[in-house]
Write a protein that holds these residues in place. Structure first.
Motif, PDB file in Angstrom:
ATOM      1  N   VAL A 205       0.759  -1.249  -0.206  1.00  0.00           N
ATOM      2  CA  VAL A 205       0.098   0.105   0.179  1.00  0.00           C
ATOM      3  C   VAL A 205       0.879   1.231  -0.047  1.00  0.00           C
ATOM      4  CG1 VAL A 205      -1.876   1.347   1.226  1.00  0.00           C
ATOM      5  CG2 VAL A 205      -1.964  -1.463   1.176  1.00  0.00           C
ATOM      6  N   MET A 206       1.956   1.325   0.715  1.00  0.00           N
ATOM      7  CA  MET A 206       2.780   2.418   0.974  1.00  0.00           C
ATOM      8  C   MET A 206       3.553   2.555  -0.362  1.00  0.00           C
ATOM      9  SD  MET A 206       5.969   3.028   3.535  1.00  0.00           S
ATOM     10  CE  MET A 206       6.993   1.347   2.808  1.00  0.00           C
ATOM     11  N   HIS A 207       4.196   1.437  -0.916  1.00  0.00           N
ATOM     12  CA  HIS A 207       4.732   1.903  -2.090  1.00  0.00           C
ATOM     13  C   HIS A 207       3.946   2.022  -3.224  1.00  0.00           C
ATOM     14  CE1 HIS A 207       8.928   1.410  -0.615  1.00  0.00           C
ATOM     15  NE2 HIS A 207       8.274   0.229  -0.059  1.00  0.00           N
ATOM     16  N   MET A 208       2.703   1.584  -3.384  1.00  0.00           N
ATOM     17  CA  MET A 208       1.569   1.932  -4.605  1.00  0.00           C
ATOM     18  C   MET A 208       1.389   3.468  -4.416  1.00  0.00           C
ATOM     19  SD  MET A 208       0.484   0.305  -7.071  1.00  0.00           S
ATOM     20  CE  MET A 208       0.327  -1.524  -6.527  1.00  0.00           C
ATOM     21  N   PHE A 209       1.227   3.928  -3.081  1.00  0.00           N
ATOM     22  CA  PHE A 209       0.815   5.241  -2.819  1.00  0.00           C
ATOM     23  C   PHE A 209       1.944   6.093  -3.372  1.00  0.00           C
ATOM     24  CE2 PHE A 209       1.223   9.007   0.236  1.00  0.00           C
ATOM     25  CZ  PHE A 209      -0.136   9.579  -0.271  1.00  0.00           C
ATOM     26  N   GLU A 210       3.221   5.675  -2.984  1.00  0.00           N
ATOM     27  CA  GLU A 210       4.493   6.570  -3.511  1.00  0.00           C
ATOM     28  C   GLU A 210       4.348   6.686  -5.101  1.00  0.00           C
ATOM     29  OE1 GLU A 210       9.352   5.825  -3.337  1.00  0.00           O
ATOM     30  OE2 GLU A 210       8.020   4.148  -3.241  1.00  0.00           O
ATOM     31  N   ALA A 211       4.250   5.439  -5.908  1.00  0.00           N
ATOM     32  CA  ALA A 211       4.434   5.204  -7.174  1.00  0.00           C
ATOM     33  C   ALA A 211       3.322   6.029  -7.754  1.00  0.00           C
ATOM     34  CB  ALA A 211       3.989   3.929  -7.735  1.00  0.00           C
ATOM     35  N   LEU A 212       2.057   6.091  -7.219  1.00  0.00           N
ATOM     36  CA  LEU A 212       0.737   6.948  -7.705  1.00  0.00           C
ATOM     37  C   LEU A 212       0.862   8.267  -7.590  1.00  0.00           C
ATOM     38  CD1 LEU A 212      -2.302   4.358  -6.757  1.00  0.00           C
ATOM     39  CD2 LEU A 212      -1.072   4.730  -9.162  1.00  0.00           C
ATOM     40  N   LEU A 213       1.520   8.791  -6.418  1.00  0.00           N
ATOM     41  CA  LEU A 213       1.870  10.041  -6.425  1.00  0.00           C
ATOM     42  C   LEU A 213       2.820  10.655  -7.664  1.00  0.00           C
ATOM     43  CD1 LEU A 213       2.718  10.680  -2.577  1.00  0.00           C
ATOM     44  CD2 LEU A 213       0.747  11.747  -3.801  1.00  0.00           C
ATOM     45  N   ALA A 214       3.727   9.772  -7.694  1.00  0.00           N
ATOM     46  CA  ALA A 214       4.730  10.382  -8.989  1.00  0.00           C
ATOM     47  C   ALA A 214       4.054  10.122 -10.171  1.00  0.00           C
ATOM     48  CB  ALA A 214       5.881   9.164  -8.921  1.00  0.00           C
ATOM     49  N   LEU A 215       3.029   9.173 -10.550  1.00  0.00           N
ATOM     50  CA  LEU A 215       2.591   9.248 -11.858  1.00  0.00           C
ATOM     51  C   LEU A 215       1.639  10.245 -11.971  1.00  0.00           C
ATOM     52  CD1 LEU A 215       2.364   7.584 -14.286  1.00  0.00           C
ATOM     53  CD2 LEU A 215       0.515   6.032 -13.360  1.00  0.00           C
ATOM     54  N   SER A 216       0.917  10.515 -10.698  1.00  0.00           N
ATOM     55  CA  SER A 216      -0.027  11.627 -11.121  1.00  0.00           C
ATOM     56  C   SER A 216       0.638  13.113 -11.314  1.00  0.00           C
ATOM     57  CB  SER A 216      -0.839  11.860  -9.719  1.00  0.00           C
ATOM     58  OG  SER A 216      -1.713  12.750  -9.514  1.00  0.00           O
ATOM     59  N   GLU A 217       1.640  13.141 -10.590  1.00  0.00           N
ATOM     60  CA  GLU A 217       2.645  14.418 -11.011  1.00  0.00           C
ATOM     61  C   GLU A 217       3.088  14.365 -12.257  1.00  0.00           C
ATOM     62  OE1 GLU A 217       6.662  14.743  -9.362  1.00  0.00           O
ATOM     63  OE2 GLU A 217       5.958  16.450  -8.185  1.00  0.00           O
ATOM     64  N   ALA A 218       3.682  13.263 -12.650  1.00  0.00           N
ATOM     65  CA  ALA A 218       3.915  13.255 -14.395  1.00  0.00           C
ATOM     66  C   ALA A 218       3.023  13.421 -15.175  1.00  0.00           C
ATOM     67  CB  ALA A 218       5.009  11.910 -14.280  1.00  0.00           C
ATOM     68  N   THR A 219       1.922  12.788 -15.035  1.00  0.00           N
ATOM     69  CA  THR A 219       0.986  12.726 -16.077  1.00  0.00           C
ATOM     70  C   THR A 219      -0.270  13.597 -16.114  1.00  0.00           C
ATOM     71  OG1 THR A 219      -0.443  10.931 -15.432  1.00  0.00           O
ATOM     72  CG2 THR A 219       1.624  10.401 -16.614  1.00  0.00           C
ATOM     73  N   GLY A 220      -0.688  13.996 -14.767  1.00  0.00           N
ATOM     74  CA  GLY A 220      -1.984  14.801 -14.427  1.00  0.00           C
ATOM     75  C   GLY A 220      -2.892  13.996 -14.613  1.00  0.00           C
ATOM     76  N   ASP A 221      -2.968  12.647 -14.681  1.00  0.00           N
ATOM     77  CA  ASP A 221      -4.084  11.896 -14.858  1.00  0.00           C
ATOM     78  C   ASP A 221      -4.930  11.671 -13.435  1.00  0.00           C
ATOM     79  OD1 ASP A 221      -5.545   8.998 -14.547  1.00  0.00           O
ATOM     80  OD2 ASP A 221      -5.068   9.157 -16.799  1.00  0.00           O
ATOM     81  N   LYS A 222      -6.323  12.118 -13.946  1.00  0.00           N
ATOM     82  CA  LYS A 222      -7.153  12.139 -12.555  1.00  0.00           C
ATOM     83  C   LYS A 222      -7.352  10.966 -12.138  1.00  0.00           C
ATOM     84  CE  LYS A 222      -7.619  16.693 -12.835  1.00  0.00           C
ATOM     85  NZ  LYS A 222      -6.997  17.646 -11.859  1.00  0.00           N
ATOM     86  N   GLY A 223      -7.587   9.931 -12.789  1.00  0.00           N
ATOM     87  CA  GLY A 223      -7.748   8.638 -12.354  1.00  0.00           C
ATOM     88  C   GLY A 223      -6.716   8.213 -11.466  1.00  0.00           C
ATOM     89  N   VAL A 224      -5.379   8.543 -11.698  1.00  0.00           N
ATOM     90  CA  VAL A 224      -4.226   8.165 -11.023  1.00  0.00           C
ATOM     91  C   VAL A 224      -4.349   8.811  -9.668  1.00  0.00           C
ATOM     92  CG1 VAL A 224      -1.893   8.278 -10.920  1.00  0.00           C
ATOM     93  CG2 VAL A 224      -2.910   7.324 -12.873  1.00  0.00           C
ATOM     94  N   GLN A 225      -4.574  10.285  -9.673  1.00  0.00           N
ATOM     95  CA  GLN A 225      -4.788  11.044  -8.417  1.00  0.00           C
ATOM     96  C   GLN A 225      -5.679  10.396  -7.555  1.00  0.00           C
ATOM     97  OE1 GLN A 225      -6.541  15.193  -8.083  1.00  0.00           O
ATOM     98  NE2 GLN A 225      -4.585  15.465  -8.594  1.00  0.00           N
ATOM     99  N   ALA A 226      -7.042   9.796  -8.100  1.00  0.00           N
ATOM    100  CA  ALA A 226      -7.978   9.206  -7.218  1.00  0.00           C
ATOM    101  C   ALA A 226      -7.610   7.916  -6.489  1.00  0.00           C
ATOM    102  CB  ALA A 226      -9.313   9.074  -8.171  1.00  0.00           C
ATOM    103  N   GLY A 227      -6.756   7.266  -7.133  1.00  0.00           N
ATOM    104  CA  GLY A 227      -6.097   6.057  -6.664  1.00  0.00           C
ATOM    105  C   GLY A 227      -5.122   6.346  -5.570  1.00  0.00           C
ATOM    106  N   ALA A 228      -4.270   7.354  -5.731  1.00  0.00           N
ATOM    107  CA  ALA A 228      -3.522   7.669  -4.657  1.00  0.00           C
ATOM    108  C   ALA A 228      -4.222   8.198  -3.575  1.00  0.00           C
ATOM    109  CB  ALA A 228      -2.608   8.866  -5.103  1.00  0.00           C
ATOM    110  N   ARG A 229      -5.468   9.138  -3.785  1.00  0.00           N
ATOM    111  CA  ARG A 229      -6.221   9.461  -2.548  1.00  0.00           C
ATOM    112  C   ARG A 229      -6.922   8.305  -1.734  1.00  0.00           C
ATOM    113  NH1 ARG A 229      -8.897  14.238  -1.258  1.00  0.00           N
ATOM    114  NH2 ARG A 229      -9.967  13.769   1.066  1.00  0.00           N
TER     115      ARG A 229
END
Length: 422
Positions: A205-229
Motif C-alpha cells: 500500500v505504501m509503495h503503491m501510494f508512492e508510485a501513484l503520487l509520482a505518476l499523478s505528478e508526471a501525467t496529471g491523470d485524474k484517475g491516478v490521482q483518485a487512486g492515490a487518494r
C-alpha cells in the motif's frame, strides 16, 4: 595579480552578503544545512558501481553481489529488484545527466516490458528465468508498485511517451487486479488475478501510494490521482492508530479483514523504518489532502519517540503493539528512510530539532554505512559492522537514490518536477 588580489578582497564581503541573505531568507538558511555535496558524491559513487556491474547483455540486471562486487548466483530475475534498478538509473540520470544511466534504465524497462509482462492476463510475472521465460507467474502488488514507479520515473526523465503509456497500462491492471473495495490492496494473486487470500500488509500500500503520487505528478491523470487518494485515505482513516501522546503509528501486518496483529507472538509489529517512510510520503502528498500533512506529523512524532536514538542518531527496526521491548538494532535501509524523512520534514517545517537530527543521522550514515572503499553501502542489519552485524553483500540502491534525490531537491540542487501533459 592585481585582479586576483581584488578578488580576494571581495570574498569576505560576498560571504557577509550571503550570510545576511540567509538570515533574511529562512528557506535559504535551511537549504544550507543540507550537505548537498556529500549527497551528490555518494550518489555518484553508487551509480558508477552499479553501472559497471549490473547491466547484462540481454537488458536485465545482475543484482546479487558480494561487498567487493563479485557477482553471486542469481537463478532467477525477480520483478521488484529489476524495477527498483530501472528507477535508480532513471533518477540518477535526472540528477546527474549521465547518458549511461538513461540507457541502462531504458534497456531495463524494455526487458521488463518484454519478459515480465503477462500477455494473457496482463500485469507482471513475479520472476523469470535467466533466459527470460516465466518462472513464478503469481502477481504481487509490491512488485507492481515498483514497476509503476520505475516507468513513471523513466518517463519523467526521458520524456518517451511509450513509458508513460506503459505506466498507465500497468496502472489499469493494478486498479482492476489488486484494489479492494474498501481501499486496501490484495497482497498476492494467481496469474489470472484471483486473490490468493491470507494476511494483509501495509508495505505494498505504501509503495503503491508512492508510485501513484509520482505518476499523478508526471501525467496529471485524474484517475491516478483518485487512486492515490483512495490509498492515502485508507491508511489515514483505517490503518492509523492514534497514541495517547498525540503521535500515531501504522502497524505492519493485518489479518484478512485488515485487523492488525495484536501481539509480538502473533507476528504483530510496527516497522520503524516504514513510519519514517510514511512521514515523508504523506508530506509529499499533502496537496491531495490537508489531512496528510497532519498525519505525517503525528507518524513522525511516533517514530522519533519510539525508535530514534538521540544519543548517536538513526533509528531502530521494530516496536511492538503489546509493549514488548523495541528492537533498537540499526539496519541500513531504516537509516536511509530515517534520514530521508528528516530532510523532507525539516525542509518543510524548518524545525531546528529535525535539522539537528538530520545532521546527527547524516554523521552516522557517513561514518558507518557509506562504503568509501567499495562505493556502495554496508549491508548493515545491526550496526556497528565491527560487531558482526553486516553481511558480505551489496544492498540495492533504491533507498539511497531516493534519499539523495530528496535531499538535493530540498537543497535546490535539483529542479522540482511538475505535472506534464498527457
Amino acid at each position: 595579480m592585481a585582479a586576483d588580489v581584488a578578488g580576494l578582497r571581495r570574498r569576505p564581503v560576498l560571504a557577509l552578503l550571503a550570510a545576511l541573505a540567509a538570515c533574511s531568507d529562512p528557506a535559504s538558511r535551511d537549504r544550507s544545512r543540507i550537505d548537498a555535496a556529500w549527497h551528490r558524491a555518494d550518489l555518484d559513487r553508487l551509480l558508477q558501481r552499479w553501472l559497471a556491474h549490473a547491466p547484462q547483455p540481454g537488458g536485465g540486471f545482475q543484482l546479487l553481489f558480494s561487498r567487493d562486487w563479485q557477482p553471486q548466483p542469481q537463478p532467477e530475475l525477480e520483478l521488484t529488484g529489476q524495477a527498483r534498478l530501472v528507477y535508480a538509473f532513471a533518477a540518477g540520470h535526472e540528477i546527474t545527466g549521465d547518458a549511461r544511466c538513461l540507457d541502462a534504465a531504458r534497456r531495463g524497462a524494455d526487458y521488463l516490458l518484454d519478459r515480465f509482462v503477462d500477455p494473457v492476463h496482463g500485469g507482471f510475472f513475479h520472476t523469470v528465468a535467466p533466459d527470460g521465460s516465466p518462472r513464478a507467474t503469481i502477481k504481487r502488488a509490491y512488485g507492481h508498485a515498483f514497476v509503476l514507479l520505475a516507468l513513471t520515473q523513466l518517463y519523467r526523465t526521458g520524456r518517451d511517451a511509450r513509458h508513460r503509456d506503459a505506466a498507465l497500462k500497468a496502472w489499469n491492471a493494478i486498479r482492476t487486479g489488486f484494489f479492494e473495495a474498501g481501499g486496501g490492496l490484495v497482497n498476492e494473486c494467481n496469474r489470472d488475478f484471483k486473490p490468493m487470500g491470507g494476511m494483509h500488509t501495509q508495505n505494498p500500500v505504501m509503495h503503491m501510494f508512492e508510485a501513484l503520487l509520482a505518476l499523478s505528478e508526471a501525467t496529471g491523470d485524474k484517475g491516478v490521482q483518485a487512486g492515490a487518494r483512495l490509498l492515502g485515505d485508507f491508511v489515514c482513516y483505517r490503518l492509523l492508530q492514534g497514541q495517547a501522546d498525540g503521535g500515531a503509528r501504522i502497524p505492519e501486518w493485518y489479518d484478512a479483514a485488515w485487523q492488525p496483529l495484536a501481539t509480538k507472538e502473533a507476528g504483530g509489529y510496527i516497522d520503524l523504518g516504514h513510519q519514517f517512510e510514511w512521514a515523508h510520503l504523506l508530506t509529499s502528498g499533502a496537496a491531495l489532502s490537508p489531512v496528510y500533512a497532519q498525519v505525517a506529523e503525528r507518524v513522525l512524532a511516533y517514530a522519533l519517540s519510539a525508535g530514534y536514538d538521540d544519543n548517536d542518531g538513526g533509528c531502530g527496526q521494530r516496536a511492538f503493539p503489546d509493549g514488548a521491548r523495541t528492537d533498537a538494532s540499526k539496519g541500513w535501509w531504516q537509516q536511509a528512510e530515517c534520514l530521508h524523512a528528516l530532510v523532507v520534514t525539516a525542509g518543510t517545517s524548518g524545525r531546528n530539532d529535525l535539522w539537528r537530527r538530520y545532521e546527527q543521522t547524516l554523521g552516522l550514515v557517513r561514518e558507518q554505512l557509506a562504503d568509501a572503499e567499495q562505493g556502495g553501502w554496508r549491508a548493515a542489519y545491526a550496526l556497528p559492522c565491527k560487531s558482526g552485524g553486516c553481511k558480505d553483500e551489496q544492498p540495492d540502491p533504491y533507498h539511497m537514490v531516493s534519499l539523495h534525490r530528496a535531499a538535493l531537491q530540498q537543497a535546490g540542487a535539483l529542479p522540482a518536477t511538475g505535472a506534464a501533459s498527457r
